[in-house]
Write a protein that holds these residues in place. Sequence first.
Motif, mmCIF file in Angstrom:
data_model
loop_
_atom_site.group_PDB
_atom_site.id
_atom_site.type_symbol
_atom_site.label_atom_id
_atom_site.label_comp_id
_atom_site.label_asym_id
_atom_site.label_seq_id
_atom_site.Cartn_x
_atom_site.Cartn_y
_atom_site.Cartn_z
ATOM 1 N N CYS A 217 25.029 -5.785 -22.859
ATOM 2 C CA CYS A 217 25.788 -4.790 -23.859
ATOM 3 C C CYS A 217 26.055 -3.400 -23.363
ATOM 4 N N THR B 263 25.636 -2.593 -32.162
ATOM 5 C CA THR B 263 26.223 -3.784 -32.960
ATOM 6 C C THR B 263 26.240 -5.333 -31.764
ATOM 7 N N CYS B 264 26.341 -4.986 -30.614
ATOM 8 C CA CYS B 264 26.907 -5.992 -29.609
ATOM 9 C C CYS B 264 25.695 -7.010 -29.456
ATOM 10 N N THR C 75 22.967 -10.150 -29.951
ATOM 11 C CA THR C 75 22.855 -11.159 -30.968
ATOM 12 C C THR C 75 21.214 -11.716 -30.639
ATOM 13 N N TYR C 76 20.566 -10.953 -29.723
ATOM 14 C CA TYR C 76 19.035 -11.179 -29.679
ATOM 15 C C TYR C 76 18.423 -10.188 -29.060
ATOM 16 N N GLY D 147 22.302 -11.322 -35.714
ATOM 17 C CA GLY D 147 23.704 -11.502 -36.273
ATOM 18 C C GLY D 147 24.628 -12.012 -35.168
ATOM 19 N N THR D 148 25.868 -11.644 -35.688
ATOM 20 C CA THR D 148 27.030 -11.681 -34.610
ATOM 21 C C THR D 148 27.059 -10.411 -33.725
ATOM 22 N N SER D 149 28.334 -10.565 -32.910
ATOM 23 C CA SER D 149 28.396 -9.312 -31.834
ATOM 24 C C SER D 149 28.990 -8.095 -32.766
ATOM 25 N N ASP D 150 29.075 -8.359 -34.022
ATOM 26 C CA ASP D 150 29.685 -7.307 -34.832
ATOM 27 C C ASP D 150 28.954 -6.679 -35.818
ATOM 28 N N ASP D 151 27.542 -7.205 -35.849
ATOM 29 C CA ASP D 151 26.709 -6.734 -36.782
ATOM 30 C C ASP D 151 25.498 -5.900 -36.355
ATOM 31 N N SER E 51 26.452 -17.884 -45.354
ATOM 32 C CA SER E 51 25.365 -17.566 -44.649
ATOM 33 C C SER E 51 24.493 -18.868 -44.709
ATOM 34 N N TYR F 50 16.893 -9.836 -37.611
ATOM 35 C CA TYR F 50 18.019 -10.846 -37.210
ATOM 36 C C TYR F 50 19.094 -10.110 -36.776
#
Length: 893
Positions: free
Chosen positions: A337, A327-328, A330-331, A355-359, A400, A353
């Motif tokens: 990570c 999940t870490c 973001t790209y 998202g954030t580092s938690d997604d 969002s 996509y």
Amino acid sequence: MHSRLALLGLIALVFNAFATTGLARDLDIDNDGLIEIYSLDDLNEMRNNLDGSALFGSSEGCDSGCVGFELMKNLNFDTNGNGIFDAGDAFYNDGNGWTPIGDVSAPFTAGLVGNGFEIQHLNVHNTATSLTGFFGVIDGAGINDIGFTDANITTSNTAGVIADQARNSGMYRVYVSGSVAAVSGAEIVYLGGMLSSAYDTQITESFSEAQLIADNVSYAAIGGIAAHYSDGSVDDAFVRGSILYSGDGVEASIGGLFAFSIDVFPTKIYVATEFSINPSGGATVNVGSFQADQTTLYAQYSYWDAEKTGSNAPTAGALSLTTAEITCPTYSYDTACKSGEIIFENWIVDPWYFGTSDDYPHFLWYLDVDRDGDRLIEIDSLADLDAMRNDLNGTSLNGSSIGCEDCYGYELITDLDFDTNGNGIFDSGDQYWNAGEGWQPIGDDPDMFRANFDGNYHRISNLNINRPSDTDVGLFGVVGLAPSYEPSISNIMLDGTHTHVHGYENVGVLAGSFNSVFYSNLMVVLSGKVQGDIAVGGLIGRAYYSNFAYSYSGATVKAGNVGGGLVGLMDSNSSFYESYAGGNVYVELNGAGGLVGEIENCYFRSSYYRGRVAGGDSLGGVVGSTYNCDAAMDIYWDTTSSHVSTDPIGLGLTTQQLQCPTAANDSTCVAGITLYEFFDPSVWDFGTKEQYPALLFNGIPLRGFDVDNDGVVDEEDAFPNDIAASVDNDGDGKPDDWNASCDATCQANSDLVLDNKNPIANAGGPYTVSSGESVTLDASASTDEDGVITSYEWDLDNNGIFETSGINVIFTPDYAATEANVATIRLRVTDDAGDFHDSTTTLTTHYFPEPTVDDNDVERDEESGGSISFWLFGAFIGLLLRRQRALLNSRHN
């Protein structure tokens, strides 16, 4: 899912309008070779047209030949809305649920395009045979852009949410959720999140979040995508569901992607499936993060969450990561990570996509809140509609703004219905019941709704608000100045027999208040009821420095003070044009107007009113009261239907006169008057000489709708929102009678009160009497169908004064006539409701003059010594002698 194509909504409404007016259905309105599917019945009919060339035996509109089907809205198998699968659902089928479409000998070979919509709460319980899923078998089919959500599939053999078997087919942007379960004690089961088995099939940009369950089965093959997959491909996909296996099975093969496969090389895949494997009784269980049999699978640029799947055998080419590591990033091409590793290598933005580092990564097309790039966020559910209150400027949805490039509003892309449990009433089973208060209006003062909202010609049905102490009440509370010069509210229809909005001040079905709204158009309230104490309008409660056009309201308006068919109170240089209203308006005290209750410093033109207006003071066919409002032209009201003969602004005409023109700028229907001089013919349909002009709503005239389905079109229905009645000849707001189709239950469920039926007077007669004699006048034949007659009054000389009362009256005429006289007598009977009826009859008096004797004859009699008495005596004797002679003659003969 929030991403949908707004154009599809336009097509949907066009069909709905054609269906309502009884016109032939064009199966392919947009001419894309796909037959539009609007209902579960349409969906079910696909099984009889497996090649997608027809529907219900018709190919109307498929001019170049149709090759498949496309969804036009979300379709929900929980048809009674109670959240469970039961006998109240349309496709319950004695508990078996949906019958899969297509089989081995006759597979589904067409296309099914979801257009971003979903098939929801699919229930299939096919435990007697194999082939379990929405489809049984597909071959050469294309399944695109569709979700199967909250499915519930049960089998004793093989099953997948989408299909049991797929051959030579393709799936693109398809997703599933729900459960696929084997019945306890089954011998051999093959379970897949999407498919049971696939051959030469390609799956791209798709995912499964299904739960797969096998308990106490002899043999189980379970895969997050499919149990068996051969000679195909899976690219850009993920699995994030769960697999539960337990019991005394002999053997099981379990994989996050497949149970086993042949010649398949997955690319850009991640598996975050939660495994719960609890065998007993010595069962042999083969488990793999991607596949049970690791030797036949090689995955490229792919990953699995080892914390979710457990310490299962690795898959060649795939990288094991912890939850935090997967999940870490973001790209793509992340190197930070996990030390020494490139994560999500070759994964590109669109479709992904991060998202954030938690997604976990997701698909941009699924998360994009503005899929069509028009800067309006797509709204496809009541939950989305409700979420608009959290961003009144229209820049995000649920926090969002993915896909938004300077979004400034919202757009509706499907029809919405507040009767969420589908039971036909607003009650605690509906999602927005809110302890009986119903919907909370969006925006207030000072936190106004300042975004744009485009309804895309969709409907919001059965809006219910019961907040009688609140100000600014409607679907929107207060709509303020929008951030652009484009329409603030447009192309929206509110309808439904249960639409009911109740507030205190500034109350309208669409909005409580418009405050400095630059321009709005095509706002339609097709039906409903709105009530409040002050400033109540069928469309808007109060308009302040605001403008709108091309709008209509058929809502019934009830107000204490100031009520209008379109707007309650309109002030401060507000304006409207090309608009009309047809709902009845009732105001208890002051300011009742067909279009506007009270108006000040205004401008409006090319509009009319055709309903019933009733109230106290300041009542008008168009406007109740006005202040400095001289800029109005081409404004009309119906004097026949409104029962109002005056108005300070408009021109009053009869129903026949208003309906007569069949085009704008008519000078033939009313002598010396040009009707509808400035009405824009591009937005109006003038119909026949028996129809009012009607606005075009997405090309369809707002005429001929039958909202309450009582068989009477709204234009001719005095109660278009209630199936119970349709006729109100005296325009008092009470039906004259119940519709023939409305039984006792229907009448009890209606909130209408039947109008009192007038008594029927019967004065009896005609009567005849001799001069100086008496006659008995009899009213006993008078009747009252729904009550009792409380008084009988007689006007014996028909002068308007009822001077005598009683059911039977003895009358002695006293006419100073010297010949026979025929007089009119009037009877009035009054019932227990205070209503009366008159009847007339005639009384003929015969004149018989007293016998007279000439004086000369008397003198002659006296001179001869006779008298009148003597003469009568002689005549009597003569009569006796003649009779005696006749008797003797008869005997002699």
